[in-house]
Design an enzyme around this catalytic site. Structure first.
Site, PDB file in Angstrom:
ATOM      1  N   GLY A  31      -1.687 -10.138   8.104  1.00 54.82           N
ATOM      2  CA  GLY A  31      -0.839 -10.810   9.083  1.00 54.82           C
ATOM      3  C   GLY A  31       0.088 -11.831   8.452  1.00 54.82           C
ATOM      4  N   LEU A  33       3.240 -11.974   8.998  1.00 56.52           N
ATOM      5  CA  LEU A  33       4.144 -10.953   8.464  1.00 56.52           C
ATOM      6  C   LEU A  33       5.499 -11.520   8.068  1.00 56.52           C
ATOM      7  CD1 LEU A  33       3.409  -8.069  11.002  1.00 56.52           C
ATOM      8  CD2 LEU A  33       2.265  -8.572   8.833  1.00 56.52           C
ATOM      9  N   GLY A  36       8.620  -8.539   3.515  1.00 51.42           N
ATOM     10  CA  GLY A  36       7.885  -7.637   2.613  1.00 51.42           C
ATOM     11  C   GLY A  36       7.009  -6.666   3.402  1.00 51.42           C
ATOM     12  N   HIS A  37       6.275  -7.198   4.397  1.00 50.09           N
ATOM     13  CA  HIS A  37       5.424  -6.318   5.223  1.00 50.09           C
ATOM     14  C   HIS A  37       6.277  -5.345   6.039  1.00 50.09           C
ATOM     15  CE1 HIS A  37       2.833 -10.077   4.986  1.00 50.09           C
ATOM     16  NE2 HIS A  37       2.009  -9.149   4.528  1.00 50.09           N
ATOM     17  N   GLN A 153      -4.185  -5.345  -7.379  1.00 49.77           N
ATOM     18  CA  GLN A 153      -4.818  -4.844  -6.152  1.00 49.77           C
ATOM     19  C   GLN A 153      -4.489  -3.364  -5.950  1.00 49.77           C
ATOM     20  OE1 GLN A 153      -5.005  -6.948  -2.212  1.00 49.77           O
ATOM     21  NE2 GLN A 153      -3.232  -5.697  -1.736  1.00 49.77           N
ATOM     22  N   MET A 188       8.367 -12.524  -1.959  1.00 48.57           N
ATOM     23  CA  MET A 188       7.923 -12.949  -0.620  1.00 48.57           C
ATOM     24  C   MET A 188       6.411 -12.923  -0.540  1.00 48.57           C
ATOM     25  SD  MET A 188      10.552 -11.532   2.155  1.00 48.57           S
ATOM     26  CE  MET A 188      12.279 -11.887   2.000  1.00 48.57           C
TER      27      MET A 188
HETATM   28  O1  PAF Z   1      -2.766  -7.447   0.428  1.00 46.96           O
HETATM   29  C1  PAF Z   1      -3.366  -7.830   1.457  1.00 46.96           C
HETATM   30  O2  PAF Z   1      -2.774  -8.314   2.427  1.00 46.96           O
HETATM   31  C2  PAF Z   1      -4.869  -7.716   1.506  1.00 46.96           C
HETATM   32  O3  PAF Z   1      -5.446  -7.940   0.268  1.00 46.96           O
HETATM   33  C3  PAF Z   1      -5.345  -6.374   2.110  1.00 46.96           C
HETATM   34  C4  PAF Z   1      -4.930  -5.190   1.248  1.00 46.96           C
HETATM   35  C5  PAF Z   1      -4.788  -6.204   3.511  1.00 46.96           C
HETATM   36  C6  PAF Z   1      -6.872  -6.349   2.203  1.00 46.96           C
HETATM   37  O4  PAF Z   1      -7.356  -7.399   2.989  1.00 46.96           O
END
Ligand code: PAF
Length: 288
Positions: A31, A33, A36-37, A153, A188
């Site tokens: 969230g 947001l 980038g999202h 990640q 961002m």
């Molecule tokens: O990148 C993120 O926002 C978080 O690490 C994710 C992948 C949603 C996991 O909680």
């Protein structure tokens, strides 16, 4: 756009969305947001018939003393933004839904989880891997999209998805989307809003100093002294601590002390006013 807060609602909504053989993309988020999202959502819409976005501030990926309580939460505003982008489904479980009483399972991905953020945030990637695995099992998407800003990640999730046969086994099933940057180059991040105006100005030195270091390395400068100069530039600009500034193999994340034939990445994490910023950029030829 439908919002599901419980698994039963989620399953019903997904069955409806997939009706007629429609493909489904998942964009996992915590969230707060930003552009980038929203770029991930737009890319998801290009790649699949239907788009689900999850919003869950995952407690298991925050360490003691980190910003779990302070992490911005703005579900209603996020939902409006997703609706405007044409997302089909918002999956917004609460902690009890995600981690029911007695929850006792964790996923640990060896190798790519080690070093970098794995060292400076012990347990972080176990939390990420576990929640992303649960999200994949809950939503069962054809593909999932993640920002390249969290490069390590992305590597952890790709490894886990391959190892545990999660998501369809095709190359684009875990899709990385290039980092979206502010006008001054800062990547961002939902955490940028923690920065005071002074720190926000200083933070722009991070991408600038990274680009300078990359130009030197690509021009043949030695890696170790170049990275030491990068650290000095950050500390000189007002960063309090550099967790790491390293060159690594882009895929395996093995540290490199010189550019080789394989794609490389410069990875940096540094703290300013108690906020930890991360960034990464390609170094040298990246192949196809
Ligand atoms: O990148 C993120 O926002 C978080 O690490 C994710 C992948 C949603 C996991 O909680």
């Amino acid at each position: 756009m439908q919002t599901a807060t419980e698994l039963e609602m989620l399953r019903t909504a997904i069955a409806r969305l997939r009706d007629g053989g429609k493909t489904l993309a998942l964009v996992p988020t915590m969230g707060a947001l930003h552009e980038g999202h929203l770029t991930l959502v737009r890319e998801a819409r290009r790649r699949a018939d239907r788009v689900a976005v999850s919003i869950f501030v995952n407690p298991t990926q925050f360490g003691p003393g980190e910003d779990l309580d302070a992490y911005p939460r703005q579900l209603a505003e996020d939902a409006r933004m997703l609706e405007a982008e044409g997302a089909d489904l918002l999956w917004a479980p609460d902690v009890a839904q995600m981690y029911p009483d007695g929850f006792a399972t964790a996923i640990s991905v060896a190798g790519v989880s080690e070093g970098f953020c794995g060292d400076s945030r012990p347990g972080h990637f176990d939390g990420v891997a576990t929640v992303v695995c649960k999200l994949f099992n809950q939503v069962r998407p054809d593909l999932a999209l993640f920002g390249e800003k969290d490069w390590q990640q992305l590597a952890v999730i790709r490894r886990m998805a391959r190892d545990l046969d999660l998501v369809a086994p095709h190359a684009g099933a875990i899709h990385g989307v290039p980092t979206v940057r502010e006008a001054d180059g800062l990547a961002m991040s939902s955490r940028n809003r923690y920065l005071s105006p002074k720190a926000r100005t200083a933070a722009a030195v991070l991408p600038r100093a990274m680009r300078e270091a990359i130009a030197r390395i690509e021009g043949g400068a030695e890696v170790a002294p170049t990275l030491a100069m990068l650290e000095e530039a950050l500390l000189g600009a007002g960063f309090a601590h550099v967790d790491y500034a390293d060159l690594a193999d882009a895929a395996t994340l093995a540290p490199l002390d010189a550019l080789g034939p394989r794609p490389a990445r410069l990875l940096v994490a540094a703290r300013i006013e108690g906020t930890r910023l991360i960034d990464n950029m390609p170094v040298g030829p990246q192949g196809d």
